[in-house]
Design a protein around this motif. Structure first.
Motif, mmCIF file in Angstrom:
data_model
loop_
_atom_site.group_PDB
_atom_site.id
_atom_site.type_symbol
_atom_site.label_atom_id
_atom_site.label_comp_id
_atom_site.label_asym_id
_atom_site.label_seq_id
_atom_site.Cartn_x
_atom_site.Cartn_y
_atom_site.Cartn_z
ATOM 1 N N ASN B 106 0.809 -1.218 0.000
ATOM 2 C CA ASN B 106 0.000 0.000 0.000
ATOM 3 C C ASN B 106 0.848 1.277 0.000
ATOM 4 O OD1 ASN B 106 -2.270 1.629 0.024
ATOM 5 N ND2 ASN B 106 -2.402 1.609 2.274
ATOM 6 N N TYR B 107 1.257 1.681 -1.205
ATOM 7 C CA TYR B 107 1.893 2.972 -1.450
ATOM 8 C C TYR B 107 1.190 3.595 -2.650
ATOM 9 C CZ TYR B 107 5.412 1.081 1.606
ATOM 10 O OH TYR B 107 6.035 0.533 2.699
ATOM 11 N N THR B 108 1.090 4.891 -2.655
ATOM 12 C CA THR B 108 0.314 5.572 -3.693
ATOM 13 C C THR B 108 0.803 5.226 -5.096
ATOM 14 O OG1 THR B 108 -0.105 7.345 -2.138
ATOM 15 C CG2 THR B 108 -0.500 7.837 -4.457
ATOM 16 N N ARG B 111 -0.106 1.665 -6.063
ATOM 17 C CA ARG B 111 -1.543 1.529 -6.318
ATOM 18 C C ARG B 111 -1.907 2.091 -7.687
ATOM 19 N NH1 ARG B 111 -4.858 2.572 -0.777
ATOM 20 N NH2 ARG B 111 -6.538 2.525 -2.302
ATOM 21 N N ILE B 112 -1.332 3.242 -8.012
ATOM 22 C CA ILE B 112 -1.647 3.873 -9.303
ATOM 23 C C ILE B 112 -1.139 3.012 -10.465
ATOM 24 C CG2 ILE B 112 -1.061 5.847 -10.799
ATOM 25 C CD1 ILE B 112 -1.097 7.588 -8.249
ATOM 26 N N THR B 146 -4.024 7.670 3.022
ATOM 27 C CA THR B 146 -3.524 6.513 2.281
ATOM 28 C C THR B 146 -3.583 5.225 3.090
ATOM 29 O OG1 THR B 146 -1.349 7.242 2.978
ATOM 30 C CG2 THR B 146 -1.982 7.730 0.720
ATOM 31 N N ARG B 149 0.967 1.526 5.633
ATOM 32 C CA ARG B 149 1.957 1.082 4.638
ATOM 33 C C ARG B 149 2.007 -0.440 4.561
ATOM 34 N NH1 ARG B 149 5.942 5.168 7.444
ATOM 35 N NH2 ARG B 149 6.090 3.482 8.960
#
Lengths: 335, 335
Positions: B106-108, B111-112, B146, B149
């Motif tokens: 789970n890091y931006t 995810r993108i 967010t 982590r």
């Protein structure tokens, strides 16, 4: 600052306890005196393989106990030789019908303590011989009475001897072969930062910026000189040439160990490995077997070492024979 | 001083090349775009398992490709998410008859990029779902949009999912199960020294003497506060209590990961492990499976993390099912 998390006095015993908890199927922990034995061995094996030495180099030796490699490992305190009583008891426990082979890195303390243990084993009627590993070319100097240090090659020798022992060889054959394995191996190590001193914290020695300690030992023994960092590609090419040049026999086909000294990442070690392979390929040397990772560190030193072993006839079978230890697994060939 | 030996631009590609050379039987390297796929998989597996993320955390993820775990790994540059094109191509290559499951920390950025790749896969007609790993309790704060982590639990989730995939589960069953695995996992990490900054050398952040960064992230994300070092036994007891307290379900039986953050020795990690086991035993928690070593580091940070996963019914079979990857081997049960 002390960057180590070692609990004060009983770090080594606690760590062995943790390792035995991790691999209860493989390892048996003995506490008084302290040593580890394997729970399983190939029934064809006639000689127990015992190694040991100072702690702080894990997974060496405790991580190499198991079927296909060592039958016992004997840890000293950090960077200190084990007591002969530990070695004696571990050897009695691990002995096969043809006795015990000691695999000893060439340091004065280890030679003395394994030597006393060997005398005691002979007094018990247990045959014992020794293979001395002395691969570090940085200490290949006629002026040094003690000879070359034993470093990374120990892992290769332990695996080769494990494979050879599993073919049912007797003690003398195995000891002679092990000496050939060690003789065919050379290493060199480079550091960009010393390990943390476990006693006083902080770096055990200081290196100026962008300088490498070339020819460093696995206990932080200083090299003859510190060198400016030539960049990784030139460094690796130089190390490869130096190790190749130091091998007593022509290296057509080799075992390769790219070994981290503690704080060097797998990303770096695998990049170094790719560069070593390019350098060896250019020089016409075939890599028949390899190991890349942190196998013989010097606590948390930043750096790496390079070891080559010139393969003799039949040795590759010993390398590829099945093994199952905490740090080293070779699967049975797929049926 | 820069203590890293990273070759300038192509460190990640070179390292993958080195890894593929080490395990030619297991791994296939693809260069444009860059990713790794496994050469073998259990024929019962219907869903390809694909993970990835920034480099500098090796053996994660590349070291977990192989039968029983991942079918592909996609590396970004150091601490940077991979490009969606890499993920898209790796997923097409690794897809099973029931599609692809993405395992994403789970890091931006991750995810993108995994999200864009998933859209492209759907446009190709390949079913895809995602398991998000978000175990780090130090970031469990309602004010953080967010969320938590993803850190050490990734290894446990990848192994559990590998075992589950090998039973022939379909995509939706597997994705739902993976989400349960991730939900049942919490971690906390502590550092005594920051990693080396790969761009400018030197420590990425400074810690005063005898101070710990408690709740540090695997990219060197700072904790809310630095704490005086309470000594290893108290530290471990506190971490154990905190992770146990953060688990959503009562922890009777757990998987345990004691993970090195880079420069922490196996000697230390196994000593920490023994202390964690004592603490868990006192609290009546049974450790059904465990992993101790440097599995999800933050380059060469000094420190360690502790992860627990509360086991659900049948999950231990997934953990114990055979796997063979560069960093993780579970043998077939002895016949």
């Amino acid at each position: 600052m002390n960057r180590l998390f070692l609990p004060a006095d009983n770090a080594v015993e606690r760590a062995l306890q943790g390792l035995a908890l991790t691999h209860p199927d493989l390892l048996e922990l003995h506490r008084d005196p302290l040593y580890l034995t394997g729970r399983r061995r190939n029934p064809a094996r006639r000689v127990g393989l015992v190694s040991g030495g100072g702690s702080g180099h894990e997974p060496l030796h405790s991580g190499f106990v198991g079927p296909g490699m060592l039958d016992a490992a004997v840890p000293g305190r950090v960077f200190a030789s084990p007591h002969n009583r530990q070695i004696h008891e571990a050897s009695k426990k691990a002995a096969g019908p043809d006795g015990v082979l000691h695999i000893v890195k060439n340091y004065t303390g280890d030679r003395i303590n394994f030597g006393i243990a060997a005398e005691r084993l002979r007094a018990d009627g247990i045959p014992v011989r020794r293979v001395l590993v002395d691969d570090d070319l940085a200490t290949d100097d006629a002026s040094t009475a003690t000879g070359r240090r034993g470093t990374g090659a120990t892992v290769l020798v332990e695996k080769l001897l494990g494979g050879a022992a599993d073919t049912g060889l007797g003690l003398d054959e195995l000891a002679d072969l092990g000496t050939l394995f060690a003789d065919a191996s050379r290493s060199v190590a480079v550091a960009a930062r010393a390990q943390t001193s476990p006693s006083r914290g902080g770096e055990a020695f200081e290196l100026p910026d962008n300088t490498l300690e070339y020819g460093v030992g696995i206990h932080g023994e200083r090299a003859a000189e510190a060198l400016p960092n030539p960049g990784l590609e030139d460094l690796v090419a130089h190390m490869t040439d130096q190790v190749l040049g130091a091998l007593p026999h022509a290296a057509d086909s080799v075992l390769l160990l790219v070994n981290g000294l503690g704080a060097t990442t797998l990303l770096e070690l695998q990049a170094v490995h790719a560069l070593v392979c390019e350098a060896l390929d250019k020089r016409g040397v075939h890599v028949a077997g390899r190991l890349v990772g942190t196998y013989v560190p010097a606590l948390d030193m930043s750096g790496f070492s390079l070891t080559l072993t010139t393969l003799g006839a039949g040795w590759l079978d010993f390398w590829n024979s099945p093994a199952h230890t905490p740090a080293f697994t070779v699967l049975e060939p797929t049926r």
